[in-house]
Design an enzyme around this catalytic site. Structure first.
Site, PDB file in Angstrom:
ATOM      1  N   ARG A 117      -2.966  -9.890   5.595  1.00  0.00           N
ATOM      2  CA  ARG A 117      -3.443  -9.965   4.203  1.00  0.00           C
ATOM      3  C   ARG A 117      -2.317  -9.473   3.299  1.00  0.00           C
ATOM      4  NH1 ARG A 117      -5.766  -6.549   0.609  1.00  0.00           N
ATOM      5  NH2 ARG A 117      -7.332  -7.417  -0.790  1.00  0.00           N
ATOM      6  N   LYS A 164       0.818  -1.215   0.000  1.00  0.00           N
ATOM      7  CA  LYS A 164       0.000   0.000   0.000  1.00  0.00           C
ATOM      8  C   LYS A 164       0.852   1.265   0.000  1.00  0.00           C
ATOM      9  CE  LYS A 164      -4.270  -1.865   1.820  1.00  0.00           C
ATOM     10  NZ  LYS A 164      -5.201  -1.973   2.945  1.00  0.00           N
TER      11      LYS A 164
HETATM   12  C1  YH5 Z   1      -7.451  -4.410   4.054  1.00  0.00           C
HETATM   13  O1  YH5 Z   1      -6.562  -3.663   4.456  1.00  0.00           O
HETATM   14  N1  YH5 Z   1      -7.396  -3.866   1.565  1.00  0.00           N
HETATM   15  S1  YH5 Z   1      -8.073  -3.833  -1.075  1.00  0.00           S
HETATM   16  C2  YH5 Z   1      -3.673  -0.142  -2.790  1.00  0.00           C
HETATM   17  C3  YH5 Z   1      -2.404  -0.652  -3.048  1.00  0.00           C
HETATM   18  C4  YH5 Z   1      -2.107  -1.959  -2.699  1.00  0.00           C
HETATM   19  C5  YH5 Z   1      -3.084  -2.750  -2.136  1.00  0.00           C
HETATM   20  C6  YH5 Z   1      -1.576   1.438  -3.812  1.00  0.00           C
HETATM   21  N2  YH5 Z   1      -9.067  -5.225   1.019  1.00  0.00           N
HETATM   22  C7  YH5 Z   1      -7.843  -4.494   2.690  1.00  0.00           C
HETATM   23  O2  YH5 Z   1      -5.104  -4.253  -0.952  1.00  0.00           O
HETATM   24  N3  YH5 Z   1      -9.526  -6.122   3.240  1.00  0.00           N
HETATM   25  C8  YH5 Z   1      -8.168  -4.321   0.580  1.00  0.00           C
HETATM   26  O3  YH5 Z   1      -1.395   0.075  -3.618  1.00  0.00           O
HETATM   27  C9  YH5 Z   1      -8.866  -5.346   2.338  1.00  0.00           C
HETATM   28  N4  YH5 Z   1      -8.148  -5.196   4.933  1.00  0.00           N
HETATM   29  C10 YH5 Z   1      -9.157  -6.030   4.537  1.00  0.00           C
HETATM   30  N5  YH5 Z   1      -9.787  -6.757   5.461  1.00  0.00           N
HETATM   31  C11 YH5 Z   1      -6.774  -2.596  -1.128  1.00  0.00           C
HETATM   32  C12 YH5 Z   1      -5.402  -3.123  -1.305  1.00  0.00           C
HETATM   33  C13 YH5 Z   1      -4.373  -2.250  -1.903  1.00  0.00           C
HETATM   34  C14 YH5 Z   1      -4.648  -0.939  -2.226  1.00  0.00           C
END
Ligand code: YH5
Length: 264
Positions: free
Chosen positions: A243, A209
């Site tokens: 995760r 992230k």
């Molecule tokens: C979470 O924290 N996050 S989707 C932006 C990125 C990289 C990854 C800019 N679903 C979570 O993974 N479910 C998502 O780079 C989730 N907890 C739970 N429970 C977003 C994501 C991501 C966004």
């Protein structure tokens, strides 16, 4: 928990699992098999892009992305399957396809979601966010971010209990990066023991992230090391589910922690 992103815009996850309106089941199966080899405990399947600025998806589109994948994973592997969704119809269809956990970034706040989840009898992960992905960063204003996020999650836990979802089937997640700036994310991270003190299992999702990029200066394709470092710190603070995109690296780091702590 290994991330399987079934969206057309998740290029930074290292390969496209969804193209031409369909999930690439053969490719997803290979990716999932690699995760199993790497030591994954739960697959997390998501068909909605919830990144900051992402555009919304219809429930029918989400079902077309996610359900064939859940069916394939349940047939091919023994690993529990989590479905990342907020939509009542997707919750019901996922349960019918054999899903083991509902992971909702909107903590079952969509109309009908609480009832749909309760009807499945499945465990649920409740995550904190504000607003919707396309505008959530405008809502990243808090007087006391830790207390406000904890209060919100406690309120959602009560709502679940009132809807007939037992506390032992619930997990909580501060929602890193969802309507939060770096200082908020870091304050929440430092306060992880307070989330653990609720007695509920805590899930942490920081993998690749923006907060990792803001700390390390790395672009989205080069955040594995920072992500693993944060995952390890989260585990040390008592987080029970991590995760992640990079299962092998995270599992290896956790093995080091377990050896030092003389666990398993
Ligand atoms: C979470 O924290 N996050 S989707 C932006 C990125 C990289 C990854 C800019 N679903 C979570 O993974 N479910 C998502 O780079 C989730 N907890 C739970 N429970 C977003 C994501 C991501 C966004």
């Amino acid at each position: 928990m290994g991330i399987l992103n079934i969206t057309p815009d998740s290029f930074s996850d290292g390969g496209q699992l969804f193209t031409g309106g369909k999930p690439d089941l053969a490719l997803i199966r290979r990716r999932a098999a690699a995760m199993v080899d790497d030591g994954v405990d739960i697959f997390d399947v998501g068909g909605e892009s919830t990144r900051p600025g992402a555009t919304p998806v219809t429930p029918q589109e989400e079902i077309a992305r996610v359900i064939p994948v859940v069916t394939m994973l349940k047939q091919a592997f023994d690993t529990p399957v989590s479905v990342d969704t907020s939509e009542p119809d997707v919750i019901a269809a996922a349960a019918d396809a054999g899903a083991d956990l509902i992971n909702d970034v909107r903590a079952l706040t969509r109309p009908g979601a609480l009832e749909a989840a309760a009807a499945t009898g499945l465990p649920v992960c409740l995550m904190h966010m504000r607003g919707e992905p396309e505008s959530m960063q405008n809502l990243a204003q808090y007087r006391d971010v830790v207390t406000e996020v904890l209060d919100y999650l406690n309120e959602r836990v009560s709502a679940c209990e009132q809807a007939g979802i037992h506390r032992r089937g619930l997990m909580i997640d501060p929602g890193f990066g969802f309507a939060k700036h770096l200082a908020h994310n870091l304050a929440l991270f430092r306060a992880l023991p307070r989330f653990v003190d609720t007695g509920l299992p805590v899930l942490v999702g920081v993998s690749r992230k923006r907060m990792v990029g803001e700390i390390t200066g790395r672009a989205s394709g080069n955040r594995t090391l920072g992500s693993v470092a944060l995952a390890l710190l989260a585990a040390q603070a008592g987080a029970r589910v991590l995760r992640v995109h990079d299962v092998a690296e995270t599992v290896e780091a956790l093995a080091v922690m377990a050896a030092v702590e003389e666990k398993s």
